[in-house]
Write an enzyme that holds these catalytic residues in place. Structure first.
Site, PDB file in Angstrom:
ATOM      1  N   ASN A  17     -91.506 -54.302  13.324  1.00  0.00           N
ATOM      2  CA  ASN A  17     -92.381 -55.387  13.803  1.00  0.00           C
ATOM      3  C   ASN A  17     -91.923 -55.885  15.165  1.00  0.00           C
ATOM      4  O   ASN A  17     -92.743 -56.206  16.029  1.00  0.00           O
ATOM      5  CB  ASN A  17     -92.398 -56.550  12.805  1.00  0.00           C
ATOM      6  CG  ASN A  17     -93.389 -56.309  11.690  1.00  0.00           C
ATOM      7  OD1 ASN A  17     -94.591 -56.369  11.902  1.00  0.00           O
ATOM      8  ND2 ASN A  17     -92.878 -55.993  10.504  1.00  0.00           N
ATOM      9  N   MET A  92     -83.341 -61.166   7.208  1.00  0.00           N
ATOM     10  CA  MET A  92     -83.083 -61.339   5.777  1.00  0.00           C
ATOM     11  C   MET A  92     -82.078 -62.458   5.506  1.00  0.00           C
ATOM     12  O   MET A  92     -81.044 -62.245   4.875  1.00  0.00           O
ATOM     13  CB  MET A  92     -82.585 -60.013   5.180  1.00  0.00           C
ATOM     14  CG  MET A  92     -83.566 -58.859   5.349  1.00  0.00           C
ATOM     15  SD  MET A  92     -85.196 -59.231   4.690  1.00  0.00           S
ATOM     16  CE  MET A  92     -84.876 -58.969   2.958  1.00  0.00           C
ATOM     17  N   ILE A  94     -81.885 -66.737   4.422  1.00  0.00           N
ATOM     18  CA  ILE A  94     -82.540 -68.020   4.153  1.00  0.00           C
ATOM     19  C   ILE A  94     -82.001 -68.975   5.216  1.00  0.00           C
ATOM     20  O   ILE A  94     -80.789 -69.012   5.463  1.00  0.00           O
ATOM     21  CB  ILE A  94     -82.150 -68.531   2.746  1.00  0.00           C
ATOM     22  CG1 ILE A  94     -82.479 -67.462   1.721  1.00  0.00           C
ATOM     23  CG2 ILE A  94     -82.779 -69.899   2.481  1.00  0.00           C
ATOM     24  CD1 ILE A  94     -83.453 -67.791   0.667  1.00  0.00           C
ATOM     25  N   LEU A  95     -82.887 -69.706   5.849  1.00  0.00           N
ATOM     26  CA  LEU A  95     -82.462 -70.554   6.967  1.00  0.00           C
ATOM     27  C   LEU A  95     -82.117 -71.964   6.483  1.00  0.00           C
ATOM     28  O   LEU A  95     -82.743 -72.480   5.546  1.00  0.00           O
ATOM     29  CB  LEU A  95     -83.574 -70.620   8.004  1.00  0.00           C
ATOM     30  CG  LEU A  95     -83.940 -69.259   8.618  1.00  0.00           C
ATOM     31  CD1 LEU A  95     -85.283 -69.320   9.314  1.00  0.00           C
ATOM     32  CD2 LEU A  95     -82.851 -68.795   9.569  1.00  0.00           C
ATOM     33  N   ASN A 109     -93.167 -66.311  10.857  1.00  0.00           N
ATOM     34  CA  ASN A 109     -92.640 -65.217  10.051  1.00  0.00           C
ATOM     35  C   ASN A 109     -93.803 -64.328   9.627  1.00  0.00           C
ATOM     36  O   ASN A 109     -94.949 -64.763   9.593  1.00  0.00           O
ATOM     37  CB  ASN A 109     -91.939 -65.783   8.807  1.00  0.00           C
ATOM     38  CG  ASN A 109     -91.299 -64.689   7.968  1.00  0.00           C
ATOM     39  OD1 ASN A 109     -90.745 -63.722   8.510  1.00  0.00           O
ATOM     40  ND2 ASN A 109     -91.374 -64.815   6.649  1.00  0.00           N
ATOM     41  N   ASP A 147     -91.360 -68.809   2.460  1.00  0.00           N
ATOM     42  CA  ASP A 147     -92.700 -68.191   2.558  1.00  0.00           C
ATOM     43  C   ASP A 147     -93.823 -69.173   2.224  1.00  0.00           C
ATOM     44  O   ASP A 147     -94.808 -68.817   1.562  1.00  0.00           O
ATOM     45  CB  ASP A 147     -92.803 -66.965   1.633  1.00  0.00           C
ATOM     46  CG  ASP A 147     -91.780 -65.897   1.970  1.00  0.00           C
ATOM     47  OD1 ASP A 147     -91.429 -65.773   3.157  1.00  0.00           O
ATOM     48  OD2 ASP A 147     -91.328 -65.195   1.046  1.00  0.00           O
TER      49      ASP A 147
HETATM   50  C1  GRF Z   1     -91.631 -56.233   6.869  1.00  0.00           C
HETATM   51  O1  GRF Z   1     -92.176 -55.661   5.740  1.00  0.00           O
HETATM   52  C2  GRF Z   1     -91.962 -57.694   6.904  1.00  0.00           C
HETATM   53  O2  GRF Z   1     -93.170 -58.010   6.302  1.00  0.00           O
HETATM   54  C3  GRF Z   1     -90.833 -58.320   6.133  1.00  0.00           C
HETATM   55  O3  GRF Z   1     -89.715 -57.536   6.445  1.00  0.00           O
HETATM   56  C4  GRF Z   1     -90.109 -56.241   6.836  1.00  0.00           C
HETATM   57  C5  GRF Z   1     -89.518 -55.992   8.181  1.00  0.00           C
HETATM   58  O4  GRF Z   1     -89.686 -54.677   8.612  1.00  0.00           O
HETATM   59  N1  GRF Z   1     -90.682 -59.717   6.475  1.00  0.00           N
HETATM   60  P1  GRF Z   1     -89.289 -54.298  10.092  1.00  0.00           P
HETATM   61  O5  GRF Z   1     -87.786 -54.576  10.231  1.00  0.00           O
HETATM   62  O6  GRF Z   1     -90.081 -55.134  11.008  1.00  0.00           O
HETATM   63  O7  GRF Z   1     -89.585 -52.839  10.224  1.00  0.00           O
END
Ligand code: GRF
Length: 321
Positions: A17, A92, A94-95, A109, A147
């Site tokens: 992403n 990954m 938790i903030l 996010n 979330d």
């Molecule tokens: C994605 O599936 C996103 O929705 C989730 O974590 C994953 C991140 O993937 N929050 P990448 O590191 O962007 O490839």
């Protein structure tokens, strides 16, 4: 084009992403630029890519640190980069509440489900197990609850009869890469979106006592008092009477105050057509530097000018102390 919004992206892993955002930002008409990619995982593959694309990177492992201490290190690095927004992309962690508060309304996010469904992990399998026909992804503002912040944009992705978590995840990821760059672009330019601006005015006008909305010659307006005898204290002018700007029209105490305001900041204030003669002032809302506290104050002052005595009496008494 206006100055670009400066973005810091936080990742923990592959960073696909992040890559989608980095490549979207290369387009000259993209309203944001990526100024930092930061991670809690020093060997996250995404960092290598960001570096190859000449983006500043920062990494600090969280091991051995309290959540607050690690968040402070990340926060300081983000501030040093000059970023105005934090974009989480597979971060990954938790903030801490403190970090979330510091970036309130400035942190986004992406989550692989159609929120509010399936917060947390394992979203694909949960959607399949529930027999859902569609899954998808959501971009949302980050709040203290996991979330849970307001959803800004979503894309639906069909679930195929023979999908497993992996095949579904890979299609949702394609949708994520489309959704995140466009949702971010829309969000950072929201202050130029007339609908967003109108909504800000509406919320503040209707927060005042005994107010209601009524259009006047096509322009949204707000009145105080009853539906029958209420008086206007604000109008939202968008290309109204041929004027180019988006502005809020409110009442001043009279022509003297109106003139004084224009004198102090002629780029912000002007005397609106027709209404100007009776002491109304126009405050521009399309400067990109709107002070919403000031807008709320002017709405309140204008409301005080026309509100029925029974509403203002208590305020007058309070003002004497
Ligand atoms: C994605 O599936 C996103 O929705 C989730 O974590 C994953 C991140 O993937 N929050 P990448 O590191 O962007 O490839």
């Amino acid at each position: 084009m206006a100055e670009k919004a400066r973005i810091a992206i936080l990742i923990s892993g592959r960073g696909s992403n992040m890559a989608a955002l980095v490549y979207a930002a290369k387009s000259s008409d993209c309203p944001y630029e990526i100024v930092l990619v930061a991670s809690n995982v020093p060997d996250a593959p995404g960092l290598t890519l960001a570096q190859a694309e000449q983006i500043d990177i920062f990494a600090h492992p969280h091991k051995g640190l309290s959540r607050e201490a690690h968040d402070t290190i990340m926060h300081d690095a983000i501030v040093r980069s000059g970023a105005e927004y934090v974009v989480l992309a597979g971060y990954m962690r938790i903030l801490s509440d403190g970090f979330v508060r510091k970036w309130a309304d400035h942190m986004l996010n992406i989550h692989p489900s159609l929120l509010p469904k399936y917060k947390g992990l394992d979203t694909y399998q949960r959607a399949i197990d529930a027999g859902d026909k569609v899954a998808g992804c959501s971009v949302h503002l980050v709040t203290a609850e996991l979330d849970d912040g307001p959803v800004l944009a979503q894309t639906e992705v069909a679930i195929l009869p023979d999908d497993d978590a992996e095949t579904l995840a890979s299609r949702i990821l394609i949708a994520e890469h489309q959704l995140y760059p466009s949702a971010l672009a829309r969000y950072v330019t929201r202050e130029a979106d007339p609908d967003w601006i109108l909504e800000q005015i509406r919320q503040r006008a209707l927060a005042l006592q005994e107010t209601h909305e009524r259009a006047s010659f096509g322009a949204p307006g707000w009145r105080v008092g009853s539906q029958t005898t209420g008086k206007y204290f604000a109008y939202f002018a968008q290309s109204h009477h041929g004027e180019a700007s988006i502005a809020l029209l409110v009442k001043t105490t009279g022509l003297d105050e109106q003139a004084a305001l224009i004198d102090v900041d002629p780029d912000l204030y002007y005397a609106p057509k027709f209404y100007g003669k009776s002491g109304w002032i126009a405050i521009r809302l399309d400067t990109g530097r709107t002070d919403w506290g000031h807008i709320a104050e002017r709405l309140y002052k204008s409301w005080c000018q026309v509100a029925p005595k029974r509403l203002t009496r208590l305020i007058d008494i309070a003002d004497q102390f």
